[in-house]
Write an enzyme that holds these catalytic residues in place. Sequence first.
Site, PDB file in Angstrom:
ATOM      1  N   LYS A 179      41.499  32.062  34.944  1.00 10.85           N
ATOM      2  CA  LYS A 179      40.239  31.909  34.596  1.00 10.85           C
ATOM      3  C   LYS A 179      39.903  33.032  33.584  1.00 10.85           C
ATOM      4  CE  LYS A 179      37.327  30.165  38.096  1.00 10.85           C
ATOM      5  NZ  LYS A 179      36.563  28.883  37.505  1.00 10.85           N
ATOM      6  N   ARG A 187      37.913  20.702  44.888  1.00  6.03           N
ATOM      7  CA  ARG A 187      37.923  19.167  45.411  1.00  6.03           C
ATOM      8  C   ARG A 187      39.188  19.051  46.255  1.00  6.03           C
ATOM      9  NH1 ARG A 187      37.779  17.619  39.113  1.00  6.03           N
ATOM     10  NH2 ARG A 187      36.606  19.372  39.221  1.00  6.03           N
ATOM     11  N   ASP A 191      38.054  32.711  43.597  1.00  2.37           N
ATOM     12  CA  ASP A 191      38.628  31.860  42.865  1.00  2.37           C
ATOM     13  C   ASP A 191      39.047  32.129  41.443  1.00  2.37           C
ATOM     14  OD1 ASP A 191      39.468  29.526  41.219  1.00  2.37           O
ATOM     15  OD2 ASP A 191      37.487  28.614  41.213  1.00  2.37           O
TER      16      ASP A 191
HETATM   17  N1  BES Z   1      34.518  27.486  41.263  1.00  2.00           N
HETATM   18  C1  BES Z   1      34.644  26.819  40.301  1.00  2.00           C
HETATM   19  C2  BES Z   1      33.452  26.094  39.595  1.00  2.00           C
HETATM   20  C3  BES Z   1      32.235  27.156  39.365  1.00  2.00           C
HETATM   21  C4  BES Z   1      32.051  27.771  37.964  1.00  2.00           C
HETATM   22  C5  BES Z   1      31.500  27.825  40.168  1.00  2.00           C
HETATM   23  C6  BES Z   1      31.095  28.491  37.689  1.00  2.00           C
HETATM   24  C7  BES Z   1      30.520  28.475  40.005  1.00  2.00           C
HETATM   25  C8  BES Z   1      30.061  28.908  38.729  1.00  2.00           C
HETATM   26  C9  BES Z   1      35.494  25.544  40.241  1.00  2.00           C
HETATM   27  O1  BES Z   1      36.600  25.806  41.107  1.00  2.00           O
HETATM   28  C10 BES Z   1      35.921  25.318  38.827  1.00  2.00           C
HETATM   29  O2  BES Z   1      36.851  26.313  38.330  1.00  2.00           O
HETATM   30  N2  BES Z   1      35.942  24.132  38.228  1.00  2.00           N
HETATM   31  C11 BES Z   1      36.640  23.775  37.036  1.00  2.00           C
HETATM   32  C12 BES Z   1      36.903  22.489  37.193  1.00  2.00           C
HETATM   33  C13 BES Z   1      37.622  22.095  35.764  1.00  2.00           C
HETATM   34  C14 BES Z   1      38.959  22.972  35.752  1.00  2.00           C
HETATM   35  C15 BES Z   1      37.886  20.637  35.770  1.00  2.00           C
HETATM   36  C16 BES Z   1      35.230  23.855  36.120  1.00  2.00           C
HETATM   37  O3  BES Z   1      34.096  23.524  36.311  1.00  2.00           O
HETATM   38  O4  BES Z   1      35.551  24.474  35.179  1.00  2.00           O
HETATM   39 ZN    ZN Z   2      36.173  27.002  42.610  1.00  4.04          ZN
HETATM   40 MN    MN Z   3      38.247  27.003  40.350  1.00  6.18          MN
END
Ligand code: BES
Ligand code: ZN
Ligand code: MN
Length: 512
Positions: A288, A368, A281
Amino acid sequence: MRTEISYAPIAGISTELLAVLAVDTQTAKGPDAKPQPTLLTTDAAVEAAAAGVLGTGEYKAGANETVLIHAPEGLKAKRLLIVGLGKLTKATVHGVREAAGTAVRFAKPRGIRELALALPSSEGLLDAMVPHAVVARAAVEGALVGDFDADTYRSERKDQSIQTLTVAAAADADRPATEAGVREGVIVGESQNFARSLVNEPGNKLTPTILGQRAALMAQEVGLGWDVYSTEMLHQLKMGAFWSVAQGSAEPPALIVLRYEPEGVTDGPVLGLVGKGITFDTGGISIKPSDNMEKMKYDMAGGAAMMGAMRAIALLKPRVRVIAIVCAAENMPSGTAQKPGDVQTAMPLAPDKPGKTIEIINTDAEGRLVLADGITYARQLGATHLIDAATLTAAISVALGKTTAGVFSNDDSTYAKFEAALAVSGERFWRLPLGEEYAELIKSEIGDIKNTGGRFGGASTAAEFLHTFAEDTPWIHLDIAGVAWVEESRPHIAKGPSGIAVRSILEWVRSY
Ligand code: BES
Ligand code: ZN
Ligand code: MN
């Protein structure tokens, strides 16, 4: 790791290391209340060998606290290791699981390849009502989990794994039950480690296609039905949400389906297990920051948990039909990647119905999206009850920290079964709310819903997004983002993938 069972007196077991458990039986409080380390064995020779060190006061039998005695007098074992469970009131079957892992992780770096673990004989000291088989199972699970290390790609890697574990049970133990417990422990521990080995793989070594191959291989080994589809099937099923994540990557997605259909079970529930399988990801166009981005190889931990659970299900053979869907893709930025503002159409529940439209606010909220179509597909395939697992939000670790995972559900009786499963698995989950007020935050101006709901309540808005697709089907959502990776090694478990949720999902399935 091979496992053997011995019903012989533990003083007579020839072994490199004999591990015996201890609790602190001091109940008084205050400055004068010294810890009272007490062995969980009635073997007089072991008690005598340990009496010296236990009398010094230097060992307190704290949880996972160890003390080693070389050449213990009167014992055949070369070493006696005492492993603490903590206060008597906290000495539970879960403590035994951890203590077994601690004994194994004590042995590994010291060149010890074989050990014996004395199961606690004084039943009264553990949680009342826990049958011996459950203790045996937990001990074997803990030993296997403790045996796992994440350093698979070190070229000078020395294999330090334990070759033989002898489970030492009391002479009067219920032998068939003990054997059944050990056998279950092996299946569950190995299945959890199978999930961990997948999670540990870097993105270049475990693409969606390779994850699909691993699933197929495992399915063939344990006798599950399976299918692995890719791009064409996503289009055929109109999986617009899943595809919107996959479209940015040169690696094709994998839609993994595993089927467990026990003979003669033709009615009753069909349990649908849905896992997030993002093999890497980057965040996509909403990219990120570089710091810690390497960790995002573990973004398929939910999918791996489902694969591990299915492996255990195939071997333990509960009388219920189960189907698992893992939605595997890479989330990448590229010229073909989706953009913020794009509107996607999710898979319709029936081909003649319209799919829900999703406004993409942030391409990093991709989990999601793939799960939305995975949930719909599981329902279309006949799932009557759903459970999903995903490393879904950073917000869940803000809420619950790094040791407790989040659970959400639209149905109290389905959740009750999950809560009961936790009592067996020993895993820590805490229920958080869904609700109309969260649904409000993800309403879109241009379409049905948007894929983020702002800074606050991020784990609940993500869960509510999935709820839109689970609708009224009884459903449980596990957000394991905070706990899927162990950040620092602990006495009973190595730093790296935790294998969280395999055991709880398995027990939940077995409760049907
Ligand atoms: N895979 C990430 C969530 C994650 C973060 C998993 C840290 C493990 C460690 C997920 O896809 C993500 O990026 N979520 C975002 C959502 C936001 C953009 C609404 C998040 O939690 O920052
Ligand atoms: Zn993710
Ligand atoms: Mn993500």
